[in-house]
Design a protein around this motif. Structure first.
Motif, PDB file in Angstrom:
ATOM      1  N   ASP A 135     -35.652  58.930  65.553  1.00 40.15           N
ATOM      2  CA  ASP A 135     -36.440  60.155  65.732  1.00 40.15           C
ATOM      3  C   ASP A 135     -36.832  60.748  64.375  1.00 40.15           C
ATOM      4  OD1 ASP A 135     -34.126  61.325  64.748  1.00 40.15           O
ATOM      5  OD2 ASP A 135     -33.460  62.087  66.686  1.00 40.15           O
ATOM      6  N   SER A 136     -36.605  59.980  63.329  1.00 41.22           N
ATOM      7  CA  SER A 136     -36.830  60.475  61.965  1.00 41.22           C
ATOM      8  C   SER A 136     -38.312  60.506  61.610  1.00 41.22           C
ATOM      9  CB  SER A 136     -36.086  59.568  60.989  1.00 41.22           C
ATOM     10  OG  SER A 136     -36.591  59.739  59.690  1.00 41.22           O
ATOM     11  N   GLY A 137     -38.686  61.519  60.829  1.00 40.27           N
ATOM     12  CA  GLY A 137     -40.051  61.580  60.332  1.00 40.27           C
ATOM     13  C   GLY A 137     -40.261  60.579  59.206  1.00 40.27           C
ATOM     14  N   GLY A 138     -39.378  60.636  58.220  1.00 36.10           N
ATOM     15  CA  GLY A 138     -39.508  59.776  57.041  1.00 36.10           C
ATOM     16  C   GLY A 138     -39.508  58.297  57.398  1.00 36.10           C
ATOM     17  N   VAL A 139     -38.682  57.938  58.356  1.00 36.19           N
ATOM     18  CA  VAL A 139     -38.584  56.524  58.738  1.00 36.19           C
ATOM     19  C   VAL A 139     -39.915  56.025  59.325  1.00 36.19           C
ATOM     20  CG1 VAL A 139     -37.439  54.942  60.346  1.00 36.19           C
ATOM     21  CG2 VAL A 139     -36.081  56.559  59.005  1.00 36.19           C
ATOM     22  N   GLU A 175     -42.713  56.937  58.395  1.00 35.89           N
ATOM     23  CA  GLU A 175     -43.646  56.758  57.278  1.00 35.89           C
ATOM     24  C   GLU A 175     -43.303  55.528  56.437  1.00 35.89           C
ATOM     25  OE1 GLU A 175     -44.060  61.593  56.947  1.00 35.89           O
ATOM     26  OE2 GLU A 175     -42.644  60.497  55.704  1.00 35.89           O
ATOM     27  N   GLU A 176     -42.016  55.237  56.329  1.00 37.29           N
ATOM     28  CA  GLU A 176     -41.595  54.142  55.442  1.00 37.29           C
ATOM     29  C   GLU A 176     -41.767  52.759  56.070  1.00 37.29           C
ATOM     30  OE1 GLU A 176     -38.012  56.651  53.255  1.00 37.29           O
ATOM     31  OE2 GLU A 176     -37.671  55.719  55.191  1.00 37.29           O
ATOM     32  N   ALA A 177     -41.422  52.668  57.369  1.00 41.66           N
ATOM     33  CA  ALA A 177     -41.330  51.356  58.018  1.00 41.66           C
ATOM     34  C   ALA A 177     -42.613  50.510  57.946  1.00 41.66           C
ATOM     35  CB  ALA A 177     -40.868  51.543  59.461  1.00 41.66           C
TER      36      ALA A 177
HETATM   37  N1  UDP Z   1     -32.227  57.703  55.231  1.00 40.15           N
HETATM   38  C1  UDP Z   1     -31.183  57.370  54.385  1.00 40.15           C
HETATM   39  N2  UDP Z   1     -29.983  57.001  54.940  1.00 40.15           N
HETATM   40  C2  UDP Z   1     -29.770  56.966  56.282  1.00 40.15           C
HETATM   41  C3  UDP Z   1     -30.840  57.337  57.139  1.00 40.15           C
HETATM   42  C4  UDP Z   1     -32.054  57.706  56.582  1.00 40.15           C
HETATM   43  O1  UDP Z   1     -31.317  57.387  53.166  1.00 40.15           O
HETATM   44  O2  UDP Z   1     -28.666  56.626  56.712  1.00 40.15           O
HETATM   45  C5  UDP Z   1     -33.507  58.130  54.623  1.00 40.15           C
HETATM   46  C6  UDP Z   1     -34.760  57.483  55.162  1.00 40.15           C
HETATM   47  O3  UDP Z   1     -35.087  56.330  54.436  1.00 40.15           O
HETATM   48  C7  UDP Z   1     -35.814  58.561  54.996  1.00 40.15           C
HETATM   49  C8  UDP Z   1     -35.023  59.835  55.111  1.00 40.15           C
HETATM   50  O4  UDP Z   1     -33.658  59.501  54.907  1.00 40.15           O
HETATM   51  O5  UDP Z   1     -36.390  58.544  53.711  1.00 40.15           O
HETATM   52  C9  UDP Z   1     -35.222  60.423  56.474  1.00 40.15           C
HETATM   53  O6  UDP Z   1     -34.344  61.442  56.661  1.00 40.15           O
HETATM   54  P1  UDP Z   1     -34.048  62.077  58.063  1.00 40.15           P
HETATM   55  O7  UDP Z   1     -34.283  61.082  59.126  1.00 40.15           O
HETATM   56  O8  UDP Z   1     -32.685  62.666  57.951  1.00 40.15           O
HETATM   57  O9  UDP Z   1     -35.039  63.295  58.151  1.00 40.15           O
HETATM   58  P2  UDP Z   1     -36.571  63.443  58.578  1.00 40.15           P
HETATM   59  O10 UDP Z   1     -37.393  62.456  57.815  1.00 40.15           O
HETATM   60  O11 UDP Z   1     -36.642  63.262  60.054  1.00 40.15           O
HETATM   61  O12 UDP Z   1     -36.896  64.843  58.174  1.00 40.15           O
END
Ligand code: UDP
Length: 367
Positions: free
Chosen positions: A286-290, A292-294
């Protein structure tokens, strides 16, 4: 001029690291402030990127309410504002740290720049409290760095003047480029060694994360049910770095311990997480950053949410909204396991030059 970069959580640290270093290379007097809304997770990123905060409010306490946290941020940052002459504050995204610091800066007539501006679901409850945090930050900010055209359009519709918006791509891609280059040089640590002993990397790897508040309770129960079925019905290995929030830990450890191909581990440091992402066939998150990265590694993401402010990935076929529906998660996983990964060359979220564009924006105008 004096620039203060403010961060509080792990994703903010990852996404602001390239901006911080780009500012350090400029003529501006740049300082870093951490609220440490997250402590351990934030520190892992600070260590990896070798970022040394000039100010550390160290505000994390267990089970702190958002209101308590907000009041402590407000008080802490205001002291920094009164004791230091700050001309510009940069905040990121959608955290309590960002919206509260933007408010404090506004009250002190300090200019505010918002990095990753303009993302919207226009649904106050999802993501909660992030959607409100970013809308508030957007209202308070003077300068808006939109990761993409959709975000820029949202801001214009809300009445932000075009000349105060710059489309930059997402700074997470800048961070990813640096990190990926480090991994390519051969990256090892004890966590990776440990995983190599436990996980059969010849099998299809599914990486799982989850932390959204709106999924606490029923949502996580349902996701866990789906994960149990996925682990039993497919020849896969699941790696799940479990978020430290007790609402996540409780359900996940109760439901998913004792499955031989489900590996529940502590949250990973950033490069190790990216190392696994690169090796994954599929991500459920459910992560936002993930999201974007994947796409950089051609790894599809099943997004365990019903809405996303990162629609570009959905449109490009890199991510799929499945919500927390057990059947949908199981079926979509099966479908994606039977396919090879998506086109590696497409990442709709940026090219890795966002932080340079942000600093150039200030060099090229009077403010
Ligand atoms: N990430 C990390 N370790 C983990 C899980 C995620 O370093 O065990 C990184 C991931 O690559 C991304 C960021 O944390 O860059 C996403 O953070 P998170 O999912 O907590 O927050 P969101 O992006 O949803 O705000």
């Amino acid at each position: 001029k004096n620039v203060l970069i403010c961060i509080g959580t792990r994703p903010e640290a990852i996404k602001m690291a390239p901006v911080y270093f780009q500012f350090l290379k400029s003529d501006y007097n740049t300082k870093l402030c951490v609220t440490a809304q997250h402590r351990g997770l934030l520190d892992q990123v600070l260590d990896f990127f070798k970022m040394k905060p000039d100010f550390d409010l160290d505000l994390m306490t267990p089970n702190q309410t958002l209101n308590k946290l907000s009041s402590r941020i407000l008080e802490g940052i205001d002291k920094i504002f009164t004791e230091n002459k700050i001309d510009l504050v940069l905040v990121h995204g959608d955290t309590t740290t960002s919206s509260v610091i933007a408010l404090a800066a506004f009250n002190r007539k300090i200019k505010v720049a918002h990095v990753e501006a303009g993302l919207r679901t226009y649904n106050k409850q999802s993501p909660f409290p992030e959607e409100m945090n970013r809308q508030l930050t957007g209202r308070l900010a003077d300068f808006h760095f939109a990761p993409g055209e959709t975000a820029s359009l949202n801001l214009k519709k809300e009445g932000v003047a075009s000349n105060n918006i710059l489309v930059t791509g997402n700074t997470v891609i800048d961070a990813l480029k640096t990190t990926s280059a480090i991994l390519d040089q051969g990256f090892k640590n004890t966590v990776i060694q440990d995983l190599k002993e436990k996980v059969n990397f010849n099998k299809k790897i599914i990486l799982v994360t989850g932390h959204r508040r709106e999924n606490f309770g029923e949502g996580f129960e349902s996701i866990c049910n789906a994960l149990v079925r996925i682990a039993k019905e497919n020849d896969v290995e699941l790696i799940f770095p479990v978020h430290l929030n007790p609402n996540v830990q409780e359900v996940v450890y109760k439901r998913l311990s004792n499955l031989p191909n489900v590996h529940l581990i502590a949250p990973l440091d950033y490069p190790t997480f990216i190392w696994i992402m690169k090796k994954s066939h599929l991500i459920i998150s459910d992560s936002g950053g993930v999201q974007e990265e994947a796409p950089t590694f051609g790894v599809p993401v099943l997004v365990t949410r019903t809405v996303t402010e990162r629609q570009e990935g959905v449109t490009a076929g890199c991510s799929f909204l499945v919500g927390t529906n057990e059947v949908l998660i199981v079926e979509k996983t099966k479908e994606l396991l039977s396919k090879s990964k998506v086109n590696k060359s497409i990442n709709p979220y940026g090219e890795g030059d966002a932080s340079r564009k942000i600093v150039d924006f200030f060099k090229n105008r009077t403010w």
